[in-house]
Every structure is written in structure tokens, then in C-alpha cells.
Design an enzyme around this catalytic site. Structure first.
Site, PDB file in Angstrom:
ATOM      1  N   ASN A  97     -27.642  58.016  94.724  1.00  0.00           N
ATOM      2  CA  ASN A  97     -28.447  58.795  95.674  1.00  0.00           C
ATOM      3  C   ASN A  97     -27.624  59.677  96.600  1.00  0.00           C
ATOM      4  O   ASN A  97     -28.170  60.270  97.531  1.00  0.00           O
ATOM      5  CB  ASN A  97     -29.327  57.852  96.491  1.00  0.00           C
ATOM      6  CG  ASN A  97     -30.097  56.906  95.602  1.00  0.00           C
ATOM      7  OD1 ASN A  97     -29.805  55.719  95.565  1.00  0.00           O
ATOM      8  ND2 ASN A  97     -31.032  57.426  94.834  1.00  0.00           N
ATOM      9  N   ILE A 104     -27.586  63.778 100.411  1.00  0.00           N
ATOM     10  CA  ILE A 104     -28.219  62.465 100.326  1.00  0.00           C
ATOM     11  C   ILE A 104     -29.657  62.606  99.864  1.00  0.00           C
ATOM     12  O   ILE A 104     -30.405  63.438 100.388  1.00  0.00           O
ATOM     13  CB  ILE A 104     -28.175  61.769 101.700  1.00  0.00           C
ATOM     14  CG1 ILE A 104     -26.723  61.596 102.115  1.00  0.00           C
ATOM     15  CG2 ILE A 104     -28.901  60.429 101.662  1.00  0.00           C
ATOM     16  CD1 ILE A 104     -26.522  61.423 103.574  1.00  0.00           C
ATOM     17  N   CYS A 105     -30.025  61.796  98.902  1.00  0.00           N
ATOM     18  CA  CYS A 105     -31.394  61.761  98.412  1.00  0.00           C
ATOM     19  C   CYS A 105     -32.088  60.562  99.056  1.00  0.00           C
ATOM     20  O   CYS A 105     -31.956  59.428  98.598  1.00  0.00           O
ATOM     21  CB  CYS A 105     -31.413  61.644  96.885  1.00  0.00           C
ATOM     22  SG  CYS A 105     -33.069  61.748  96.218  1.00  0.00           S
ATOM     23  N   LEU A 106     -32.755  60.835 100.151  1.00  0.00           N
ATOM     24  CA  LEU A 106     -33.525  59.820 100.864  1.00  0.00           C
ATOM     25  C   LEU A 106     -34.835  60.488 101.234  1.00  0.00           C
ATOM     26  O   LEU A 106     -34.834  61.493 101.954  1.00  0.00           O
ATOM     27  CB  LEU A 106     -32.754  59.350 102.106  1.00  0.00           C
ATOM     28  CG  LEU A 106     -33.369  58.242 102.942  1.00  0.00           C
ATOM     29  CD1 LEU A 106     -33.519  56.958 102.129  1.00  0.00           C
ATOM     30  CD2 LEU A 106     -32.516  57.973 104.174  1.00  0.00           C
ATOM     31  N   ASP A 137     -34.539  58.107  91.633  1.00  0.00           N
ATOM     32  CA  ASP A 137     -34.574  59.338  92.429  1.00  0.00           C
ATOM     33  C   ASP A 137     -33.133  59.757  92.720  1.00  0.00           C
ATOM     34  O   ASP A 137     -32.694  59.748  93.859  1.00  0.00           O
ATOM     35  CB  ASP A 137     -35.357  59.072  93.725  1.00  0.00           C
ATOM     36  CG  ASP A 137     -35.655  60.357  94.491  1.00  0.00           C
ATOM     37  OD1 ASP A 137     -35.584  61.449  93.882  1.00  0.00           O
ATOM     38  OD2 ASP A 137     -35.943  60.276  95.692  1.00  0.00           O
TER      39      ASP A 137
END
Length: 179
Positions: A97, A104-106, A137
Site C-alpha cells: 500500500n 500511500i494508498c489509504l 488495494d
């Protein structure tokens, strides 16, 4: 009478020179005052007068990343809380992520952000990424694929990358905690 007007004019001029506190600064002050963070998260304000730009270090105490110490920059613009903070990982790490550029994939930093969320929500979300990486994701598709296909290999890759190892031609930063 003229003296009073002169004094009021000077006071007004002095008031204009004071920097105005933005709504974002007021909200960040509130968020920081209400923060209850665990010992695994440290905040650092390089310029104590600028609370809209700061650093966060996360040292997970469990999970695959528990040996590491991860540094993030937080940049909050004047539209906060209507827009999420911009968060960036300062190190090159192997994580599904977090890409190699530190993005950042949040979900709460993107489409799921709501003004009712706070800095605490973001810190908890970041910490959770180290406890439970999400292969569904990803930003780092290779790490996500390794996690999905072969968890043992993924764990070995995480361990190698934490100490600054090279994986598939990519040299990772040594993020092993010194304490």
C-alpha cells in the site's frame, strides 16, 4: 481627540500585521489537543510555529513490520478538514500500500475522507497498514502479488527489505529501528 484616533489607527495597523489563524490551524490545534497516540507513534514539529507541517514516526510493535521505524511527512493545507492531509512516506519500503515514491494508498486519504475524520483517524489508519497490509488495494502491485500468491515469500521479502536489501532490482532503505 486626535490622539485617541492616532492610537486606534496604530492598534489597527498592528492587528493587521499579526498573522491570522486559519480555520485549518484551529482544527489542527483541536485534533492535536485531543490526540491519544500509542507509544508506537511519535510526532515531531520541526518548526513549532507551523503545526500544518510535521513529521510522524511509526514503530509497529507487532506484525511483519515490527522491526522497522517508518517516517512520514504530513502537509495540511488551508482547506482542512474539508480535504485530507497530504501524507508521504520518506523511505523506500516494500509494502503493498506504499509505492516506491512514498505515496500511500489509504482510503481515508482519498475518496473516503470526510471532515468529521481527524488526524487521529489518519494515524490509526497508517499504523493499521503495517499490521494488516492490504493486497486488494495496492500501489506496489509486485508486493501485493507476492502477498496474495505466497505469504511466506512475502514475509521473507519484507524482512530482507527492512534491513536495506535489494528485491527484484530495487534497493530498499534500511528502516530497522535502532532501539
Amino acid at each position: 481627540m486626535i490622539k485617541i484616533w492616532s492610537m486606534k489607527a496604530k492598534e489597527a495597523a498592528a492587528e493587521k500585521k499579526k498573522p491570522k489563524t486559519s480555520a485549518a490551524q484551529i482544527r489542527v490545534q483541536k485534533d492535536l489537543a485531543e490526540l491519544e497516540i500509542p507509544s508506537t507513534i511519535k510526532l515531531d514539529f520541526p518548526d513549532p510555529a507551523d503545526i500544518l507541517h510535521f513529521k510522524v514516526t511509526i514503530h509497529p510493535d507487532e506484525g511483519l513490520y515490527r522491526a522497522g521505524s517508518f517516517n512520514f511527512t504530513f502537509n495540511i493545507n488551508n482547506n482542512y478538514p474539508h480535504e485530507p492531509p497530504k501524507v508521504h512516506c520518506e523511505q523506500k519500503i516494500y509494502h503493498p500500500n506504499i509505492d516506491l515514491e512514498g505515496n500511500i494508498c489509504l482510503n481515508i486519504l482519498r475518496e473516503d475522507w470526510k471532515p468529521v475524520l481527524s488526524l487521529h483517524s489518519v494515524l490509526v489508519g497508517l499504523q493499521y497498514l503495517f499490521l494488516e497490509p492490504n493486497a486488494d488495494d495496492p500501489l506496489n502491485k509486485e508486493a501485493a502479488e507476492d502477498l496474495r500468491q505466497n505469504r511466506k515469500e512475502f514475509e521473507a521479502n519484507v524482512k530482507r527489505s527492512l534491513s536495506g536489501g535489494t528485491l527484484k532490482g530495487v534497493k530498499y532503505d534500511n528502516v530497522l529501528a535502532t532501539n
